[in-house]
Design a protein around this motif. Structure first.
Motif, short mmCIF file in Angstrom:
data_model
loop_
_atom_site.label_atom_id
_atom_site.label_comp_id
_atom_site.label_asym_id
_atom_site.label_seq_id
_atom_site.Cartn_x
_atom_site.Cartn_y
_atom_site.Cartn_z
N GLN A 37 -30.91 21.56 15.89
CA GLN A 37 -31.23 20.37 15.13
C GLN A 37 -32.61 19.80 15.47
O GLN A 37 -33.15 18.99 14.72
N ILE A 38 -33.19 20.21 16.58
CA ILE A 38 -34.50 19.70 17.01
C ILE A 38 -35.58 20.38 16.20
O ILE A 38 -35.63 21.62 16.13
N PRO A 39 -36.49 19.62 15.55
CA PRO A 39 -37.54 20.22 14.72
C PRO A 39 -38.42 21.23 15.46
O PRO A 39 -38.81 22.24 14.88
N ALA A 40 -38.71 20.99 16.71
CA ALA A 40 -39.55 21.93 17.46
C ALA A 40 -38.87 23.29 17.61
O ALA A 40 -39.51 24.34 17.50
N VAL A 41 -37.57 23.28 17.83
CA VAL A 41 -36.81 24.54 17.94
C VAL A 41 -36.76 25.23 16.58
O VAL A 41 -36.94 26.45 16.49
N GLN A 42 -36.55 24.47 15.52
CA GLN A 42 -36.53 25.05 14.19
C GLN A 42 -37.88 25.68 13.85
O GLN A 42 -37.94 26.77 13.28
N ASN A 43 -38.97 25.00 14.20
CA ASN A 43 -40.30 25.54 13.93
C ASN A 43 -40.56 26.81 14.74
O ASN A 43 -41.22 27.73 14.27
N ARG A 44 -40.06 26.87 15.96
CA ARG A 44 -40.22 28.08 16.76
C ARG A 44 -39.45 29.25 16.14
O ARG A 44 -39.93 30.37 16.11
N ILE A 45 -38.27 28.96 15.62
CA ILE A 45 -37.49 29.98 14.92
C ILE A 45 -38.25 30.48 13.70
O ILE A 45 -38.33 31.68 13.44
N VAL A 46 -38.87 29.55 12.97
CA VAL A 46 -39.65 29.90 11.78
C VAL A 46 -40.82 30.80 12.17
O VAL A 46 -41.05 31.84 11.53
N LYS A 47 -41.56 30.44 13.21
CA LYS A 47 -42.73 31.23 13.61
C LYS A 47 -42.34 32.64 14.02
O LYS A 47 -43.00 33.61 13.66
N LYS A 48 -41.26 32.77 14.77
CA LYS A 48 -40.80 34.10 15.20
C LYS A 48 -40.35 34.92 13.99
O LYS A 48 -40.67 36.10 13.87
N THR A 49 -39.60 34.30 13.08
CA THR A 49 -39.10 35.00 11.90
C THR A 49 -40.25 35.45 11.01
O THR A 49 -40.26 36.58 10.52
N ILE A 50 -41.22 34.58 10.79
CA ILE A 50 -42.37 34.92 9.95
C ILE A 50 -43.17 36.05 10.58
O ILE A 50 -43.61 36.97 9.88
N ALA A 51 -43.36 36.02 11.88
CA ALA A 51 -44.11 37.09 12.55
C ALA A 51 -43.41 38.43 12.37
O ALA A 51 -44.06 39.45 12.08
N VAL A 52 -42.09 38.45 12.50
CA VAL A 52 -41.33 39.70 12.32
C VAL A 52 -41.42 40.17 10.86
O VAL A 52 -41.65 41.35 10.60
N LEU A 53 -41.27 39.24 9.91
CA LEU A 53 -41.34 39.61 8.49
C LEU A 53 -42.72 40.13 8.11
O LEU A 53 -42.84 41.12 7.39
N GLU A 54 -43.78 39.45 8.57
CA GLU A 54 -45.13 39.90 8.26
C GLU A 54 -45.39 41.29 8.83
O GLU A 54 -46.00 42.13 8.18
N GLN A 55 -44.91 41.53 10.04
CA GLN A 55 -45.12 42.84 10.65
C GLN A 55 -44.32 43.91 9.91
O GLN A 55 -44.81 45.00 9.66
N LYS A 56 -43.10 43.60 9.51
CA LYS A 56 -42.25 44.57 8.84
C LYS A 56 -42.70 44.85 7.40
O LYS A 56 -42.71 45.98 6.96
N LEU A 57 -43.11 43.78 6.68
CA LEU A 57 -43.51 43.94 5.29
C LEU A 57 -44.98 44.35 5.14
O LEU A 57 -45.35 44.94 4.13
N GLY A 58 -45.81 43.98 6.09
CA GLY A 58 -47.23 44.29 5.98
C GLY A 58 -47.97 43.38 5.02
O GLY A 58 -49.05 43.72 4.54
N THR A 59 -47.39 42.21 4.69
CA THR A 59 -48.03 41.25 3.80
C THR A 59 -47.92 39.86 4.41
O THR A 59 -47.24 39.65 5.40
N ARG A 60 -48.57 38.91 3.77
CA ARG A 60 -48.55 37.53 4.27
C ARG A 60 -47.25 36.84 3.85
O ARG A 60 -46.84 36.91 2.69
N VAL A 61 -46.62 36.18 4.81
CA VAL A 61 -45.43 35.38 4.57
C VAL A 61 -45.69 34.02 5.20
O VAL A 61 -46.18 33.95 6.34
N ALA A 62 -45.42 32.95 4.48
CA ALA A 62 -45.66 31.61 5.01
C ALA A 62 -44.46 30.71 4.70
O ALA A 62 -43.82 30.84 3.66
N LEU A 63 -44.19 29.81 5.62
CA LEU A 63 -43.12 28.83 5.47
C LEU A 63 -43.55 27.61 6.26
O LEU A 63 -43.80 27.70 7.46
N SER A 64 -43.67 26.47 5.59
CA SER A 64 -44.18 25.30 6.29
C SER A 64 -43.11 24.59 7.12
O SER A 64 -43.41 24.05 8.17
N HIS A 65 -41.88 24.60 6.65
CA HIS A 65 -40.84 23.86 7.37
C HIS A 65 -39.47 24.41 7.03
O HIS A 65 -39.22 24.83 5.91
N ILE A 66 -38.60 24.39 8.03
CA ILE A 66 -37.20 24.75 7.80
C ILE A 66 -36.35 23.63 8.39
O ILE A 66 -36.68 23.08 9.44
#
Length: 158
Positions: A37-66
């Motif tokens: 529920q803490i926004p900082a933890v949610q943002n860390r989850i977002v950054k890790k997920t985006i990094a994995v998706l960008e590496q796997k897809l080879g394209t840009r993926v962005a998400l400002s907030h979850i």
């Protein structure tokens, strides 16, 4: 001085140990739910997920907030996915998914409601090609090796 150990005392000791282990597991689970529920933890989850998706897809993926409101709703804001030609594939200002996250523990995916606000999806295919601009996504998640399928495992339901 010392009391004699009887089966009753062993039973009481075992019940206390099991109780403390169960209480500890419940406490850890509650702390994990609170941490999500803490926004900082949610943002860390977002950054890790985006990094994995960008590496796997080879394209840009962005998400400002979850925002994850346990156990019902997931809100993604400013979701952007590029196709391989660096053009917009998916843009959604707000994607809200109403689901039952506890159902995942029972191998069940339950989606109650999905809502999109201010969204844009560009699907295209050149006339001389057989593939669409989104075909790289399932290909990125497909397995390269043939693995034996476990037919005894319980299937997920949707």
């Amino acid at each position: 001085m010392f009391r004699k150990w009887t089966p009753k005392r062993y039973l009481i000791k075992a019940v206390k140990i099991v109780g403390w282990v169960c209480l500890s597991l419940i406490t850890i689970l509650l702390l994990l739910i609170a941490a999500i529920q803490i926004p900082a933890v949610q943002n860390r989850i977002v950054k890790k997920t985006i990094a994995v998706l960008e590496q796997k897809l080879g394209t840009r993926v962005a998400l400002s907030h979850i925002a994850i409101s346990f156990p019902k709703k997931i809100v993604l804001e400013e979701l952007y996915i590029e196709d391989q030609s660096k053009d917009t594939l998916v843009y959604a200002r707000e994607l809200t998914i109403d689901t039952d996250l506890f159902a995942l523990l029972k191998k069940r995916i339950q989606v109650n409601d999905i809502s999109l606000h201010n969204w844009k999806v560009i699907l295209s295919r050149a006339s001389d090609e057989e593939t669409f601009n989104y075909d790289f996504i399932p290909a990125a998640f497909a397995t390269d090796t043939l693995e034996a399928v476990d037919t005894t495992a319980e299937a997920w339901s949707f």
